[in-house]
Structure formats: structure tokens, C-alpha cells
Design a protein around this motif. Structure first.
Motif, PDB file in Angstrom:
ATOM      1  N   HIS A  18       5.032 -26.281  27.120  1.00 38.38           N
ATOM      2  CA  HIS A  18       5.378 -27.709  27.114  1.00 38.38           C
ATOM      3  C   HIS A  18       4.228 -28.557  26.572  1.00 38.38           C
ATOM      4  CE1 HIS A  18       2.805 -28.799  30.521  1.00 38.38           C
ATOM      5  NE2 HIS A  18       3.260 -27.738  31.185  1.00 38.38           N
ATOM      6  N   GLY A  19       4.551 -29.787  26.204  1.00 36.89           N
ATOM      7  CA  GLY A  19       3.555 -30.720  25.698  1.00 36.89           C
ATOM      8  C   GLY A  19       2.841 -31.463  26.813  1.00 36.89           C
ATOM      9  N   GLY A  20       1.846 -32.273  26.445  1.00 37.87           N
ATOM     10  CA  GLY A  20       1.086 -33.034  27.416  1.00 37.87           C
ATOM     11  C   GLY A  20       1.959 -34.040  28.139  1.00 37.87           C
ATOM     12  N   ILE A 101       4.836 -16.784  20.936  1.00 33.74           N
ATOM     13  CA  ILE A 101       4.425 -18.014  21.612  1.00 33.74           C
ATOM     14  C   ILE A 101       4.676 -19.204  20.709  1.00 33.74           C
ATOM     15  CG2 ILE A 101       2.023 -17.727  20.815  1.00 33.74           C
ATOM     16  CD1 ILE A 101       1.155 -19.106  23.453  1.00 33.74           C
ATOM     17  N   THR A 102       5.134 -20.300  21.311  1.00 30.98           N
ATOM     18  CA  THR A 102       5.359 -21.527  20.564  1.00 30.98           C
ATOM     19  C   THR A 102       5.205 -22.722  21.500  1.00 30.98           C
ATOM     20  OG1 THR A 102       6.897 -22.707  19.108  1.00 30.98           O
ATOM     21  CG2 THR A 102       7.866 -21.521  20.961  1.00 30.98           C
ATOM     22  N   GLY A 103       4.827 -23.869  20.942  1.00 31.85           N
ATOM     23  CA  GLY A 103       4.680 -25.088  21.728  1.00 31.85           C
ATOM     24  C   GLY A 103       4.494 -26.272  20.810  1.00 31.85           C
ATOM     25  N   SER A 104       4.589 -27.478  21.366  1.00 29.58           N
ATOM     26  CA  SER A 104       4.417 -28.684  20.569  1.00 29.58           C
ATOM     27  C   SER A 104       3.407 -29.618  21.220  1.00 29.58           C
ATOM     28  CB  SER A 104       5.762 -29.416  20.387  1.00 29.58           C
ATOM     29  OG  SER A 104       6.303 -29.797  21.628  1.00 29.58           O
ATOM     30  N   SER A 105       2.692 -30.363  20.358  1.00 30.49           N
ATOM     31  CA  SER A 105       1.677 -31.318  20.798  1.00 30.49           C
ATOM     32  C   SER A 105       0.587 -30.584  21.598  1.00 30.49           C
ATOM     33  CB  SER A 105       2.346 -32.444  21.597  1.00 30.49           C
ATOM     34  OG  SER A 105       1.484 -33.533  21.752  1.00 30.49           O
ATOM     35  N   GLY A 108       1.347 -27.136  21.411  1.00 27.99           N
ATOM     36  CA  GLY A 108       1.053 -26.538  20.115  1.00 27.99           C
ATOM     37  C   GLY A 108      -0.418 -26.189  19.977  1.00 27.99           C
ATOM     38  N   MET A 109      -1.282 -27.073  20.492  1.00 27.60           N
ATOM     39  CA  MET A 109      -2.717 -26.791  20.418  1.00 27.60           C
ATOM     40  C   MET A 109      -3.116 -25.705  21.411  1.00 27.60           C
ATOM     41  SD  MET A 109      -4.239 -30.595  19.508  1.00 27.60           S
ATOM     42  CE  MET A 109      -3.053 -31.557  20.452  1.00 27.60           C
ATOM     43  N   ILE A 129       3.425 -30.258  15.825  1.00 30.18           N
ATOM     44  CA  ILE A 129       2.693 -31.485  16.151  1.00 30.18           C
ATOM     45  C   ILE A 129       1.297 -31.126  16.666  1.00 30.18           C
ATOM     46  CG2 ILE A 129       2.917 -33.771  17.214  1.00 30.18           C
ATOM     47  CD1 ILE A 129       5.784 -33.044  17.969  1.00 30.18           C
ATOM     48  N   ALA A 130       0.569 -30.319  15.911  1.00 31.80           N
ATOM     49  CA  ALA A 130      -0.734 -29.812  16.359  1.00 31.80           C
ATOM     50  C   ALA A 130      -1.662 -29.624  15.167  1.00 31.80           C
ATOM     51  CB  ALA A 130      -0.552 -28.490  17.104  1.00 31.80           C
TER      52      ALA A 130
END
Length: 265
Positions: A18-20, A101-105, A108-109, A129-130
């Protein structure tokens, strides 16, 4: 954790970060692209793992990851996610050679950090978005090449295409194409790169240009619009459009695109 009825031991696993300010609970009940991951898991029979970062604020379900930036959380999130993968493999029988693995914001970082520090655990990765920080003094080199998909928007005011600080003293980020070049070099790719433009929904499409075929180890996605829209749900697209983070890109089915990369390695 989402274990579809079609899952069986020996199947792959997707780690969805998940994102921040988000959480696993929020991610699981969101409409659009994130809910679409569950549809893909049902269809293809993989285990979907949605871990929680540490709480960012005293109240509310707002969480964050200790990602690639030299600011923010000090939690051992690399060790935590490493342990989560151990549980997925030992308890649910996930194929250890097909973990993605995958993620955003912020997610993502965090994906970038996991690839740098534990690349041997993953078959492929995708970060949306990273970017990488300007200060790369604490970054490690990945231990091996890994297929990687990057998804960014040219007019995103949060992770700026040409680099710059993230508002709220949350780090100074390198330009997106410099980040892509860094990963290409780390993966041993040549100079060629693959970009697929996505123009903003309120603007005419840009002129079409030819793009070299992607290197099997590094696919770089550079939308020509604003904030990358990760949702396929119209209500979510409208909500993202109202955020002050640049114009919304054309709808793009990110989960399916990411899973296509995973399936191809």
C-alpha cells in the motif's frame, strides 16, 4: 491475505504494498485497480498478500513504509516483509521462484528497496508513482538483474517527472528517466528503452512515435499525461482527477499490465 478458491500449493504469490497513509484494509476494500487484483487472483489462482506498514499517525489507520528515501520511518520493513514471504511459502506453499512485488507511491519506493536488498526473493517487480532519491549514499546494488516495470506520470506534482522535493519534507527525488536509466544499468540493459504514452484525459493524444522492443529485464513505462491512474473504476478516476497532483492520465489497467509482466518471466 487473499487466498482465492482457485489457489493451490505451488502457485505464485503477489506482494501488494500500500501507499503512504494507506493500509492493507483500505487497499483490500478499494474499488478499481486494487480490487481488480482480487479478480486477477481468482482467475489465475495466485496468492495475494497485502501487508501493513507501521502507523504514521497517533490516530487512524494511516500507515507508511521505511522505503528507499533517507527520511521518515526507521522500522525494519525489509526484515518484516522478508518474514511475511517466509510465512507465505511455509504456510501456504507458495512457489518461492514465483514471488512478485508491486506497490505505488510510498509502496512503490518500498518495492524499489526490496528489489535492491532482497532481489533474490523475487521473480519480477513493478513500481508506480515512484522514483529514486537524489541522495543514493545508503542505497545498495541489487544482487542480480530483475525484470522491473516503472509507471509514472509526466505531470505528477508528487513524484515529479523532472525530479524535486516531495512536499512535506519527504525527500528529494531524482528525475524519473534518470531513475529508469539507473535501473537499466543495474539490470545490464542496453541504451534502448520502451515507453508507452498515455495522454491526459482532458487533452488530445500526442503524436505517436516508434519505440524499440523492451529488453526482457527492464520495461519502462512513461505515460505522457499526468498522475498515473491505477483504477479501472469511473468513480475512483474522478476522485483522483480532483486531487492536486496533475491531470489524470487515460484509464490504464495497471494490475493486468503488471500481471502480464509477471506472467512473462
Amino acid at each position: 491475505l487473499y487466498r482465492p478458491q482457485s489457489y493451490a500449493p505451488g502457485k505464485p504469490c503477489v506482494l501488494l504494498i500500500h501507499g503512504g497513509g494507506g493500509s492493507a484494509h483500505k487497499l483490500a476494500r478499494q474499488q478499481g485497480g486494487n480490487r481488480h487484483w482480487q479478480v486477477l487472483a481468482d482467475r489465475e489462482g495466485f496468492l495475494l498478500v497485502l501487508p501493513d506498514g507501521t502507523k504514521r499517525r497517533r490516530f487512524g489507520d494511516r500507515r507508511q513504509w521505511n522505503d528507499i528515501r533517507p527520511v521518515g520511518s526507521t522500522a525494519d520493513d525489509v526484515g518484516f516483509l522478508d518474514a511475511v514471504l517466509d510465512v507465505a511459502i511455509q504456510t501456504h506453499g507458495v512457489d518461492p521462484d514465483r514471488v512478485y512485488i508491486t506497490g505505488s507511491s510510498n509502496g512503490g519506493m518500498m518495492t524499489f528497496r526490496m528489489v535492491l536488498e532482497l532481489s533474490e526473493r523475487f521473480a519480477a517487480a513493478a513500481a508506480c508513482i515512484a522514483s529514486l532519491p537524489v541522495d543514493q549514499s545508503l542505497m545498495r546494488q541489487p544482487s542480480r538483474p530483475l525484470p522491473l516495470l516503472m509507471c509514472n506520470g509526466t505531470e505528477d506534482s508528487l513524484i515529479q517527472w523532472n525530479g524535486g522535493p516531495i512536499r512535506g519534507r519527504n525527500g528529494n527525488m531524482a528525475p524519473v528517466m534518470e531513475c529508469a536509466a539507473w535501473w537499466a544499468a543495474a539490470n545490464g540493459c542496453g541504451a534502448g528503452q520502451w515507453r508507452r504514452p498515455l495522454h491526459a484525459v482532458d487533452r488530445p493524444p500526442p503524436p505517436q512515435t516508434a519505440h524499440p522492443r523492451p529488453h526482457p529485464r527492464c520495461c519502462q513505462q512513461g505515460p505522457g499525461g499526468g498522475r498515473v491512474c491505477l483504477a479501472v473504476d469511473a468513480a475512483v478516476q474522478e476522485a483522483v482527477r480532483r486531487e492536486p497532483q496533475g491531470p489524470l492520465s487515460q484509464p490504464w489497467d495497471t494490475p493486468t499490465s503488471v500481471q502480464d509482466i509477471h506472467r512473462g518471466v
